[in-house]
Design an enzyme around this catalytic site. Sequence first.
Site, PDB file in Angstrom:
ATOM      1  N   ASP A  45      35.085 -37.455 -12.861  1.00 11.69           N
ATOM      2  CA  ASP A  45      35.473 -37.980 -14.192  1.00 11.69           C
ATOM      3  C   ASP A  45      33.855 -38.663 -15.018  1.00 11.69           C
ATOM      4  OD1 ASP A  45      37.922 -37.481 -13.527  1.00 11.69           O
ATOM      5  OD2 ASP A  45      38.448 -39.798 -13.537  1.00 11.69           O
ATOM      6  N   HIS A 189      33.371 -39.045  -9.279  1.00 12.82           N
ATOM      7  CA  HIS A 189      32.407 -39.185 -10.617  1.00 12.82           C
ATOM      8  C   HIS A 189      30.913 -38.612 -10.735  1.00 12.82           C
ATOM      9  CE1 HIS A 189      35.612 -42.420  -9.985  1.00 12.82           C
ATOM     10  NE2 HIS A 189      35.592 -42.603 -11.312  1.00 12.82           N
TER      11      HIS A 189
END
Length: 448
Positions: A45, A189
């Site tokens: 993400d 991430h």
Amino acid sequence: MSTLMLYLFYFFTFYAFLPGLISRLFGYRVLKRGMSERDISLTFDDGPDPVYTPRLLDLLGRHGIKATFFVVGKHAEAHPDIILRMHQEGHSIGIHNYLHRSNWLMRPKSVAKQIRMTSELIERITGTKPRFYRPPWGIMNLFDFASRHQLQIVLWSMMAGDWRKSTGAAKIESRMLKRLSGGTIYLLHDCGNTFGADLEAPANTIEALERFIPAALDRGYRFVRVDELADAYAKAAQRKAHPVRKALVAAFLFWERCFHAAFRLQAAIPEDPKSFLFYRITSYHGETIPLSEGEALRSGDTVVELHMNNELLYEFGRNARSPVQLAIQLIRAMEKTMPKLAASLLLRKDVSSIKAVLGTSMVNRGVEQFGFTIADLPRGWFAFATRLYLKFLLSVIHPQGKDRLGQRAEMLVPKRIAISMKEMTKRYGETVTQVAAGAADRADGRLA
């Protein structure tokens, strides 16, 4: 409870809390994990990041594995070359909003705009339209839950907590290995340039993956993109009825009981625990609604607010062999309930202060035969939220499930239904008189 508090309760519950709770607990209408013994998926993400995303792509390329990136549109716009590289190297690219903002804090139109802008940006760069969407922080609202713009919402089954630099590479690797199992969707991430994250945290993620990837491969696991997990999941779900629906229904019916208790709803047939209609006395706030014989319901008038027994409605839907049979059951339930409701209301001491009986329902065809008038909901937030909520409800309780939503959708529009107390008296007053006489006779018998 004041009307303002009621609207706030409706808003938070239906727009924010309930969709998120259902999706997190039961995975309804979202993908949280795959149905595979050996396939796992890495998802990243918040990127792309000009420093860490290329390093991550290098690592994935060395091992020949594919991943899924949920990109922030603003970051993608700043680094289109990285987006193009992701696509050319065979990775899947999904949407993570144009700005990393919570969907709870945005209007539906703003959420739609964020999704559309990011989708168009990715398609311009890669030539491929995204299939998947992950709301920031996984926070969903009713808009995401009900419409989704034909996008599959993807959450996760394992969160490594790698957005904090203090977590460290060793702990990230340990957490990932501990949760290593078929179908796992890992949330990681590749960018720390968002609220609550640390700028240098992705360095730990890459270091952890350098050890985790070989370990998982040695144990016989295969890294796949989210679309491969989703497609396999869909095929498996077609072969086997998924338990999610049963769990979802149980959760919804529990919520229904909590709602009845919170607003102290009264049964239209007090002696029947499965009364088809429930009600409460409240004040009406809204546009003027025409009633029969020239009357009108105006803001500030006292009304009886009707609520359908959704638990009973679900039973009807589950046992009905067809939509026609379901409609017949609903008509019979109304025929049984309306005289009893009239008796409950017309025998009240405060009946003279009540102007009308009012309800909002998608099940509104044929109510005219019971004396109701039908009016459109005024445009605005309440109408929008009501429409989405009732469509979700219909997808749960209808015998054809969500497939019904695609059939004659123009008829599945929530309406306000209303009947004046004068009309209620005119239609059911004789029945009320009989009920009162019966009660008096029983009282005389006890006294004798």
